[in-house]
Write a protein that holds these residues in place. Structure first.
Motif, PDB file in Angstrom:
ATOM      1  N   ASN A  77       0.853  -1.186   0.000  1.00 39.89           N
ATOM      2  CA  ASN A  77       0.000   0.000   0.000  1.00 39.89           C
ATOM      3  C   ASN A  77       0.887   1.234   0.000  1.00 39.89           C
ATOM      4  N   HIS A  78       0.272   2.390  -0.130  1.00 40.17           N
ATOM      5  CA  HIS A  78       1.016   3.651  -0.122  1.00 40.17           C
ATOM      6  C   HIS A  78       0.615   4.536   1.052  1.00 40.17           C
ATOM      7  N   ASN A 104      -3.740 -11.679  11.039  1.00 39.61           N
ATOM      8  CA  ASN A 104      -2.426 -11.510  10.409  1.00 39.61           C
ATOM      9  C   ASN A 104      -2.431 -10.497   9.269  1.00 39.61           C
ATOM     10  N   GLY A 105      -3.560  -9.817   9.092  1.00 39.49           N
ATOM     11  CA  GLY A 105      -3.632  -8.809   8.037  1.00 39.49           C
ATOM     12  C   GLY A 105      -3.624  -9.388   6.644  1.00 39.49           C
ATOM     13  N   ILE A 152       6.889   7.293   4.182  1.00 42.12           N
ATOM     14  CA  ILE A 152       5.569   6.951   4.721  1.00 42.12           C
ATOM     15  C   ILE A 152       5.606   5.562   5.347  1.00 42.12           C
ATOM     16  N   ASP A 153       5.033   5.445   6.549  1.00 41.72           N
ATOM     17  CA  ASP A 153       4.852   4.120   7.148  1.00 41.72           C
ATOM     18  C   ASP A 153       3.759   3.401   6.378  1.00 41.72           C
ATOM     19  N   ARG A 154       4.074   2.205   5.914  1.00 43.17           N
ATOM     20  CA  ARG A 154       3.097   1.444   5.158  1.00 43.17           C
ATOM     21  C   ARG A 154       3.407  -0.035   5.245  1.00 43.17           C
ATOM     22  N   SER A 155       2.683  -0.837   4.489  1.00 39.01           N
ATOM     23  CA  SER A 155       2.807  -2.290   4.585  1.00 39.01           C
ATOM     24  C   SER A 155       3.066  -2.911   3.215  1.00 39.01           C
ATOM     25  N   GLU A 156       3.597  -4.136   3.275  1.00 41.31           N
ATOM     26  CA  GLU A 156       3.686  -4.996   2.105  1.00 41.31           C
ATOM     27  C   GLU A 156       3.234  -6.377   2.560  1.00 41.31           C
ATOM     28  N   TRP A 157       2.930  -7.233   1.595  1.00 43.84           N
ATOM     29  CA  TRP A 157       2.395  -8.543   1.918  1.00 43.84           C
ATOM     30  C   TRP A 157       3.279  -9.621   1.318  1.00 43.84           C
ATOM     31  N   GLU A 158       3.534 -10.651   2.105  1.00 43.77           N
ATOM     32  CA  GLU A 158       4.331 -11.785   1.646  1.00 43.77           C
ATOM     33  C   GLU A 158       3.586 -12.477   0.501  1.00 43.77           C
ATOM     34  N   ALA A 165       3.287  -7.310   6.474  1.00 45.65           N
ATOM     35  CA  ALA A 165       4.582  -7.035   7.095  1.00 45.65           C
ATOM     36  C   ALA A 165       4.898  -5.556   6.886  1.00 45.65           C
ATOM     37  N   PRO A 166       5.786  -4.978   7.688  1.00 45.12           N
ATOM     38  CA  PRO A 166       6.176  -3.584   7.456  1.00 45.12           C
ATOM     39  C   PRO A 166       6.845  -3.429   6.090  1.00 45.12           C
TER      40      PRO A 166
END
Length: 193
Positions: A77-78, A104-105, A152-158, A165-166
């Motif tokens: 995400n952004h 687990n998001g 920017i604090d955001r996430s990525e996905w395995e 995950a961060p």
């Protein structure tokens, strides 16, 4: 019409002051894309995957993204809106949504869009997407974000578990470097890595 980075930055800064800045910036990008050859000439015909910073501030980031052939970037995400304008090649985007009540998001696929040369897409602040260059050539695109893309604090996905995950800028840049290493290996072996 020739590409003028200073004019683009200035127009985007003005748009930030508007009631719906993302809509105004979408129009700016669409105007740029009306002459994709000018963008290619100004930004180069890169044969190296990467992210080139054209302008970065707390309110606005403009980058030139070059995707290697067949390259994929995991879901992320952004946390800010984005406008993407492809001026060479194609980006295939898979849109994802969070699985309700998953601790687990985890995410699940929710749609897709293909953006070809001369086309743009406007992505909402909460959108999660993965990106693939499905072609055998380099894809080049202008990406404009309503904030500092690099801070920017955001996430990525395995990719296998689809668990959150961060996000790591360093990890993303390493993906681009890895793609370049693959391209170099293909050159050495004549395309048979």
């Amino acid at each position: 019409m020739s590409f003028d980075l200073e004019a683009l930055v200035s127009a985007c800064k003005v748009a930030l002051g508007e009631e719906k800045p993302q809509e105004h910036i979408s129009k700016i990008v669409d105007k740029l894309l009306s002459d994709p050859d000018s963008l290619s000439q100004a930004l180069g015909h890169q044969t190296i995957a990467g992210i080139e910073k054209l302008y970065v501030s707390d309110e606005l980031t403009i980058i030139n993204v070059v995707w290697a052939p067949k390259m994929t970037l995991n879901a992320h995400n952004h946390n800010v809106w984005a406008v993407i304008g492809v001026y060479a090649g194609r980006e295939d985007n898979i849109f994802w949504r969070r699985v309700k009540n998953d601790p687990n998001g985890k995410i699940e696929a929710a749609g897709a869009i293909s953006i070809a040369a001369g086309e743009s897409a406007s992505l909402g602040k909460n959108l999660i997407h993965s990106v693939t260059n499905p072609t055998d050539t380099f894809t080049r695109a202008i990406h404009i974000y309503g904030g500092n893309f690099f801070e920017i604090d955001r996430s990525e996905w395995e990719p296998m578990s689809l668990e959150e995950a961060p996000y790591s800028v360093e990890k993303t840049l390493a993906v681009f470097q890895s793609e370049n290493a693959i391209m170099d290996a293909l050159k050495v072996t004549g395309g048979n890595a």
